[in-house]
Write an enzyme that holds these catalytic residues in place. Structure first.
Site, PDB file in Angstrom:
ATOM      1  N   LYS A  85       0.830  -1.207   0.000  1.00 39.66           N
ATOM      2  CA  LYS A  85       0.000   0.000   0.000  1.00 39.66           C
ATOM      3  C   LYS A  85       0.863   1.255   0.000  1.00 39.66           C
ATOM      4  O   LYS A  85       0.512   2.244  -0.627  1.00 39.66           O
ATOM      5  CB  LYS A  85      -0.956   0.002   1.188  1.00 39.66           C
ATOM      6  CG  LYS A  85      -2.049  -1.028   0.983  1.00 39.66           C
ATOM      7  CD  LYS A  85      -3.249  -0.785   1.854  1.00 39.66           C
ATOM      8  CE  LYS A  85      -4.373  -1.743   1.449  1.00 39.66           C
ATOM      9  NZ  LYS A  85      -5.211  -2.136   2.575  1.00 39.66           N
ATOM     10  N   LYS A  99     -13.992  -2.313  -6.727  1.00 44.48           N
ATOM     11  CA  LYS A  99     -14.897  -1.205  -7.007  1.00 44.48           C
ATOM     12  C   LYS A  99     -14.116   0.092  -7.237  1.00 44.48           C
ATOM     13  O   LYS A  99     -14.656   1.069  -7.736  1.00 44.48           O
ATOM     14  CB  LYS A  99     -15.959  -1.056  -5.935  1.00 44.48           C
ATOM     15  CG  LYS A  99     -15.462  -0.596  -4.592  1.00 44.48           C
ATOM     16  CD  LYS A  99     -16.035   0.742  -4.234  1.00 44.48           C
ATOM     17  CE  LYS A  99     -14.871   1.692  -4.052  1.00 44.48           C
ATOM     18  NZ  LYS A  99     -15.194   3.034  -3.697  1.00 44.48           N
ATOM     19  N   LYS A 155      -7.962  -8.531  -9.849  1.00 50.40           N
ATOM     20  CA  LYS A 155      -9.064  -8.816  -8.954  1.00 50.40           C
ATOM     21  C   LYS A 155     -10.226  -7.845  -9.205  1.00 50.40           C
ATOM     22  O   LYS A 155      -9.998  -6.673  -9.492  1.00 50.40           O
ATOM     23  CB  LYS A 155      -8.548  -8.630  -7.519  1.00 50.40           C
ATOM     24  CG  LYS A 155      -9.428  -9.241  -6.465  1.00 50.40           C
ATOM     25  CD  LYS A 155      -8.747  -9.139  -5.103  1.00 50.40           C
ATOM     26  CE  LYS A 155      -9.788  -9.183  -4.015  1.00 50.40           C
ATOM     27  NZ  LYS A 155      -9.249  -9.014  -2.684  1.00 50.40           N
TER      28      LYS A 155
END
Ligand code: TRP
Length: 341
Positions: free
Chosen positions: A117, A210, A207
């Site tokens: 991240k 959204k 993957k």
């Protein structure tokens, strides 16, 4: 009674991938174990803003996601199931602050999720909160003496971290924490193959998510069922011309086979037996589209019928009960480290 504990991520809008990969397994587990174990299911809302989130929508989204879990069949009426929000129980934060001092800076910098991240381009501000994520997660777990913590494979390292931390703390201060079961024992508890990943319909190497610009590859649980069916019909496939279960060479087709098995509640073998070797991609798509349309319609209807007051009541009731348990653990820790007599 032993405790099974898991976090229900609620900050993002949920996709059909979350539905088959997280919601259904959680519900199945809840039904299977609610007689013999106590189940602690919580919304890790303090973890929500370790990555960017729309703060204006966070609260509404968490509640609406919880409502979706109930709509999907989470049996919140059962006595042994507690559903609560992390931020409503201040012991999570307090224990985290204490445990920070028993957590290794070096180990935290090597956590895969942190490194990934921290490098992501859409995250331009790497916070201490992101860095500290595993310590708060460890607090979530040890506060309630949880033995089993069903998580996806991306969270295993954090679970190992929590185990190490609990052990180290116990070595220093005596048996304060229940040490969670090791990964192998945990795996026995997972009701499903944790490696299940639903991929994007338009980009089946990635993957389903959204947070992408083009939502044609993503089915949100709140999508109009007809629109969702269209997305399936438009899914990217390949030019092989024969259906094979082959992630590497036919990722799009394989993704549809995986999704279909999960949606219809059948084994992969059963679905493959029916479709592998067939030449009509259209037939496969129609079947998946039909299943998606039906499931979304049913879910959305159930969503409207969820008794929101009852859900609120359940949360408040669970939070009170869990606060009591958490505070007992916190007090033990406070005594051990010299903060209380
Ligand atoms: N990190 C988990 C996830 O991303 C959510 C979580 C937070 C959690 N605290 C937890 C899961 C404690 C299990 C136990 O899915």
């Amino acid at each position: 009674m032993q405790t099974i504990l898991t976090g229900i991520r609620c900050n993002d809008e949920l996709t059909i991938g979350n539905y088959v990969g997280a919601i259904l397994p959680l519900i199945e587990m809840s039904k299977k174990y609610s007689k013999e174990y106590s189940l602690a299911l919580f919304v890790p809302d303090l973890h929500s803003f370790t990555t960017p989130v729309d703060h204006k929508l966070l609260y509404t989204n968490s509640m609406s996601n919880l409502r979706l879990f109930v709509a999907a069949g989470l049996p919140i009426g059962e006595n042994n199931i507690e559903v609560y929000r992390q931020s409503r129980i201040s012991a999570h934060s307090e224990l985290c602050v204490i445990l920070n001092n028993f957590s290794s800076y070096g180990v935290l910098t090597r956590m895969t999720e942190f490194k990934d991240k921290a490098e992501r381009k859409d995250i331009d501000f790497v916070s201490a909160g992101l860095f500290d994520y595993p310590v708060l997660m460890a607090a979530d777990i040890v506060l309630y003496g949880a033995k089993y913590v069903p998580v996806g494979d991306d969270q295993r390292q954090h679970l190992e971290f929590a185990r190490d931390l609990a052990q180290r703390f116990n070595n220093k201060f005596g048996e304060i924490f229940t040490v969670p079961a090791d990964i192998r024992e945990q795996a026995k508890f997972a009701s499903q193959d944790e490696s299940i990943r639903i991929m994007s319909l338009t980009n089946p190497e990635k993957k389903m998510s959204k947070s992408v610009k083009d939502l044609n590859g993503t089915i949100l649980l709140k999508d109009d069922p007809k629109v969702a069916a269209k997305k399936i019909m438009g899914a990217t496939t390949d030019s092989v011309g024969v259906i094979n279960f082959d992630k590497k060479n036919q990722p799009g087709i394989t993704n549809l086979l995986v999704l279909l098995a999960l949606l219809e509640g059948k084994s992969q073998e059963e679905i493959n037996k029916e479709f592998v070797g067939q030449t009509s991609y259209g037939e496969l798509k129609k079947r998946v589209a039909g299943a998606v349309e039906q499931i979304l319609s049913k879910l959305q209807q159930a969503y409207e019928q969820v008794d929101v007051d009852e859900l609120e009541k359940k949360l408040l009731h669970s939070e009170e009960k869990m606060r009591g348990i958490a505070n007992e653990t916190l007090l033990k820790v406070q005594k051990a480290v010299g903060l209380r007599e």
